[in-house]
Design a protein around this motif. Structure first.
Motif, mmCIF file in Angstrom:
data_model
loop_
_atom_site.group_PDB
_atom_site.id
_atom_site.type_symbol
_atom_site.label_atom_id
_atom_site.label_comp_id
_atom_site.label_asym_id
_atom_site.label_seq_id
_atom_site.Cartn_x
_atom_site.Cartn_y
_atom_site.Cartn_z
ATOM 1 N N VAL A 183 0.805 -1.225 0.000
ATOM 2 C CA VAL A 183 0.000 0.000 0.000
ATOM 3 C C VAL A 183 0.840 1.278 0.000
ATOM 4 C CG1 VAL A 183 -2.136 -0.925 0.953
ATOM 5 C CG2 VAL A 183 -0.296 -0.323 2.518
ATOM 6 N N LYS A 184 2.157 1.122 0.207
ATOM 7 C CA LYS A 184 2.975 2.340 0.196
ATOM 8 C C LYS A 184 4.452 1.977 0.003
ATOM 9 C CE LYS A 184 3.714 6.526 2.955
ATOM 10 N NZ LYS A 184 3.430 7.413 1.814
ATOM 11 N N HIS A 185 5.139 2.776 -0.805
ATOM 12 C CA HIS A 185 6.589 2.620 -0.973
ATOM 13 C C HIS A 185 7.258 3.790 -0.256
ATOM 14 C CE1 HIS A 185 6.090 -0.503 -4.054
ATOM 15 N NE2 HIS A 185 5.021 0.198 -4.395
ATOM 16 N N ILE A 186 8.337 3.508 0.446
ATOM 17 C CA ILE A 186 9.006 4.593 1.183
ATOM 18 C C ILE A 186 10.491 4.624 0.812
ATOM 19 C CG2 ILE A 186 9.484 5.527 3.490
ATOM 20 C CD1 ILE A 186 6.965 4.252 4.459
ATOM 21 N N PRO A 187 10.989 5.805 0.382
ATOM 22 C CA PRO A 187 12.384 5.889 -0.071
ATOM 23 C C PRO A 187 13.358 5.824 1.116
ATOM 24 C CG PRO A 187 11.347 8.047 -0.152
ATOM 25 C CD PRO A 187 10.276 7.078 0.271
ATOM 26 N N PRO A 188 14.596 5.390 0.826
ATOM 27 C CA PRO A 188 15.585 5.255 1.903
ATOM 28 C C PRO A 188 15.759 6.533 2.723
ATOM 29 C CG PRO A 188 16.445 4.302 -0.143
ATOM 30 C CD PRO A 188 15.125 4.937 -0.479
ATOM 31 N N GLY A 189 15.709 7.703 2.029
ATOM 32 C CA GLY A 189 15.977 8.969 2.700
ATOM 33 C C GLY A 189 14.990 9.313 3.808
ATOM 34 N N ALA A 190 13.877 8.589 3.892
ATOM 35 C CA ALA A 190 12.895 8.884 4.952
ATOM 36 C C ALA A 190 13.351 8.332 6.304
ATOM 37 C CB ALA A 190 11.542 8.275 4.572
ATOM 38 N N PHE A 191 14.394 7.482 6.286
ATOM 39 C CA PHE A 191 14.819 6.813 7.516
ATOM 40 C C PHE A 191 16.129 7.383 8.043
ATOM 41 C CE2 PHE A 191 12.320 3.846 5.059
ATOM 42 C CZ PHE A 191 11.516 3.213 5.997
ATOM 43 N N PRO A 193 19.321 5.759 10.220
ATOM 44 C CA PRO A 193 20.038 6.110 8.997
ATOM 45 C C PRO A 193 19.319 5.524 7.794
ATOM 46 C CG PRO A 193 21.060 4.196 10.036
ATOM 47 C CD PRO A 193 19.929 4.607 10.922
ATOM 48 N N PRO A 194 19.577 6.059 6.587
ATOM 49 C CA PRO A 194 18.887 5.518 5.406
ATOM 50 C C PRO A 194 19.368 4.099 5.099
ATOM 51 C CG PRO A 194 20.107 7.534 4.885
ATOM 52 C CD PRO A 194 20.460 7.183 6.282
ATOM 53 N N PRO A 195 18.479 3.150 4.889
ATOM 54 C CA PRO A 195 18.905 1.822 4.455
ATOM 55 C C PRO A 195 19.367 1.886 2.997
ATOM 56 C CG PRO A 195 16.507 1.953 4.540
ATOM 57 C CD PRO A 195 17.032 3.274 5.006
ATOM 58 N N LYS A 196 19.906 0.786 2.477
ATOM 59 C CA LYS A 196 20.417 0.791 1.099
ATOM 60 C C LYS A 196 19.276 0.706 0.086
ATOM 61 C CE LYS A 196 25.092 -0.980 1.645
ATOM 62 N NZ LYS A 196 25.178 -1.703 2.921
ATOM 63 N N VAL A 197 18.123 0.212 0.530
ATOM 64 C CA VAL A 197 17.042 -0.088 -0.417
ATOM 65 C C VAL A 197 15.738 0.615 -0.008
ATOM 66 C CG1 VAL A 197 17.951 -2.341 -1.068
ATOM 67 C CG2 VAL A 197 16.514 -2.150 0.958
ATOM 68 N N TYR A 198 14.786 0.629 -0.941
ATOM 69 C CA TYR A 198 13.444 1.118 -0.638
ATOM 70 C C TYR A 198 12.755 0.212 0.376
ATOM 71 C CZ TYR A 198 12.377 4.997 -3.783
ATOM 72 O OH TYR A 198 12.300 6.231 -4.362
ATOM 73 N N SER A 199 11.786 0.747 1.066
ATOM 74 C CA SER A 199 10.942 -0.056 1.948
ATOM 75 C C SER A 199 9.514 0.008 1.428
ATOM 76 C CB SER A 199 10.971 0.490 3.379
ATOM 77 O OG SER A 199 12.283 0.451 3.879
ATOM 78 N N ALA A 200 8.681 -0.921 1.901
ATOM 79 C CA ALA A 200 7.272 -0.903 1.480
ATOM 80 C C ALA A 200 6.389 -1.372 2.627
ATOM 81 C CB ALA A 200 7.079 -1.799 0.262
ATOM 82 N N VAL A 201 5.194 -0.775 2.689
ATOM 83 C CA VAL A 201 4.211 -1.166 3.705
ATOM 84 C C VAL A 201 3.203 -2.107 3.048
ATOM 85 C CG1 VAL A 201 2.436 -0.334 5.297
ATOM 86 C CG2 VAL A 201 4.435 1.088 4.819
ATOM 87 N N ILE A 202 2.899 -3.209 3.737
ATOM 88 C CA ILE A 202 1.897 -4.151 3.212
ATOM 89 C C ILE A 202 0.738 -4.233 4.198
ATOM 90 C CG2 ILE A 202 1.535 -6.433 2.227
ATOM 91 C CD1 ILE A 202 4.302 -7.137 2.543
ATOM 92 N N ASN A 203 -0.460 -4.310 3.658
ATOM 93 C CA ASN A 203 -1.623 -4.655 4.468
ATOM 94 C C ASN A 203 -1.917 -6.129 4.273
ATOM 95 O OD1 ASN A 203 -2.723 -2.727 6.155
ATOM 96 N ND2 ASN A 203 -3.664 -1.607 4.449
ATOM 97 N N ILE A 204 -2.020 -6.857 5.367
ATOM 98 C CA ILE A 204 -2.262 -8.297 5.311
ATOM 99 C C ILE A 204 -3.530 -8.581 6.111
ATOM 100 C CG2 ILE A 204 -1.315 -10.551 5.995
ATOM 101 C CD1 ILE A 204 1.475 -9.315 5.575
ATOM 102 N N ILE A 205 -4.557 -9.061 5.410
ATOM 103 C CA ILE A 205 -5.837 -9.311 6.088
ATOM 104 C C ILE A 205 -6.149 -10.801 6.014
ATOM 105 C CG2 ILE A 205 -8.308 -8.762 6.125
ATOM 106 C CD1 ILE A 205 -7.601 -6.040 4.978
ATOM 107 N N PRO A 206 -6.083 -11.520 7.154
ATOM 108 C CA PRO A 206 -6.337 -12.958 7.137
ATOM 109 C C PRO A 206 -7.719 -13.290 6.575
ATOM 110 C CG PRO A 206 -5.367 -12.303 9.220
ATOM 111 C CD PRO A 206 -5.703 -11.025 8.476
ATOM 112 N N LYS A 207 -7.788 -14.378 5.754
ATOM 113 C CA LYS A 207 -9.061 -14.783 5.157
ATOM 114 C C LYS A 207 -9.973 -15.397 6.216
ATOM 115 C CE LYS A 207 -7.000 -15.542 0.645
ATOM 116 N NZ LYS A 207 -6.618 -16.484 -0.397
ATOM 117 N N ALA A 208 -11.272 -15.408 5.885
ATOM 118 C CA ALA A 208 -12.253 -15.923 6.852
ATOM 119 C C ALA A 208 -12.031 -17.410 7.103
ATOM 120 C CB ALA A 208 -13.661 -15.680 6.327
#
Ligand SMILES: C[S@@+](CC[C@H](N)C(=O)[O-])C[C@H]1O[C@@H](n2cnc3c(N)ncnc32)[C@H](O)[C@@H]1O
Length: 289
Positions: A183-191, A193-208
């Motif tokens: 649901v979201k990509h976050i560039p290294p510079g937002a952290f 110290p900055p990591p070497k790579v991009y980060s990403a946020v995932i939404n995980i919703i368990p199935k019924a």
């Protein structure tokens, strides 16, 4: 906000007071931008009356955003002593809603920390993100939702489709039991110290509908064999776990490779493996998975 909360030190003041510089050994990359932390909380959905566990609150940027939400309780699980001191001070400003647990999240069943409905919101330590996720996926509907930040490559592996570069064991297991969306990509510079790579946020919703513990184990076994030798044809890769019977039972061509199989095809193989190995079959139908 009560009167006491008006005197809450800023995030920067707290970090300086406790001299909290990031340690690589703890997978620490701090996210200190309040706007981004607010956006992550918004992606976690409506937190009203939910209990939220944050793994690795660190300096507390995301925690502060959570404390500003409508979540009923926020529970932080942290191992770093310096961060724990800082968090205990933050806790004095929110004595009823915020609890700190000093524990290794890998060694703790987080469902014991609060009642349902419960969610996890976390910027996970990079080095242990995958084992933590697998443990929570095994717990299925114990969780209403997981909103988790990973290194982008891990996030892509979780959400990958068949016949793509990142499709593998983690994709199959995660998408078998949950809906997973980046649901979201976050560039290294937002952290810091900055990591070497991009980060990403995932939404995980368990199935019924969720697999039994036995079927989950069967899926782990089948996917480990199939992707353990992903360049091999399935008839070779699955040989040691009764591949011939499994593949003919599921009507899957043995010359195919693991990365071409859909989640539904893996589901069929896991069910057959479970039956062949004498596990009880008290399972939901395949159509919902
Ligand atoms: C990527 S940092 C995120 C910190 C903070 N949430 C942020 O966004 O700025 C990961 C955090 O997890 C903590 N951590 C590392 N290993 C842990 C473990 N096994 N159990 C709980 N927390 C852990 C680290 O100390 C650190 O605070």
């Amino acid at each position: 906000m009560n009167l006491h909360q008006n005197q809450l030190p800023s995030l920067k003041e707290s970090i300086n007071k406790y001299n909290l510089h990031a340690k690589k050994s703890l997978g620490q990359h701090f996210l200190l931008d309040p706007m981004i932390n607010q956006q992550i909380i918004a992606l976690a959905g409506d937190l009203t009356d939910k209990n939220v566990i944050e793994v690795g609150p660190g300096p507390g940027g995301l925690t502060r955003a959570l404390l500003g939400s409508h979540a009923q309780k926020i529970i932080g699980v942290e191992v770093d002593q310096r961060a724990l001191q800082l968090l205990h001070e933050l806790q004095t400003y929110y004595p009823k809603r915020f609890t700190i647990v000093e524990h290794d999240a890998l060694k703790l069943d987080l469902t014991t920390l609060c009642e349902a409905p419960r969610q996890i919101v976390a910027n996970l330590p990079y080095n242990i993100g995958t084992p933590l996720l697998l443990g929570w996926l095994r717990q299925g509907q114990q969780w209403s939702r997981l909103t988790l930040m990973f290194q982008q490559e891990v996030a892509e592996r979780v959400c990958a489709a068949p016949n793509t570069e990142f499709y593998g064991r983690l994709s199959v297991i995660a998408q078998w039991v949950a809906q997973c969306v980046i649901v979201k990509h976050i560039p290294p510079g937002a952290f810091t110290p900055p990591p070497k790579v991009y980060s990403a946020v995932i939404n995980i919703i368990p199935k019924a509908e969720q697999p039994s513990a036995d079927l989950f184990k069967a899926m782990e076994k089948v996917t480990a064999a199939a992707f353990g030798q992903r360049r091999k044809m399935l008839k070779g890769a699955l040989k040691n776990i009764g591949g011939e019977v499994l593949l003919s039972g599921a009507n899957i061509d043995g010359t195919r490779r693991a990365e071409t199989l859909t989640i539904l095809e893996f589901d069929q193989l896991a069910r057959l493996y479970q039956q062949m190995n004498g596990y009880e079959s008290n399972l939901p139908s395949t159509s919902n998975i």
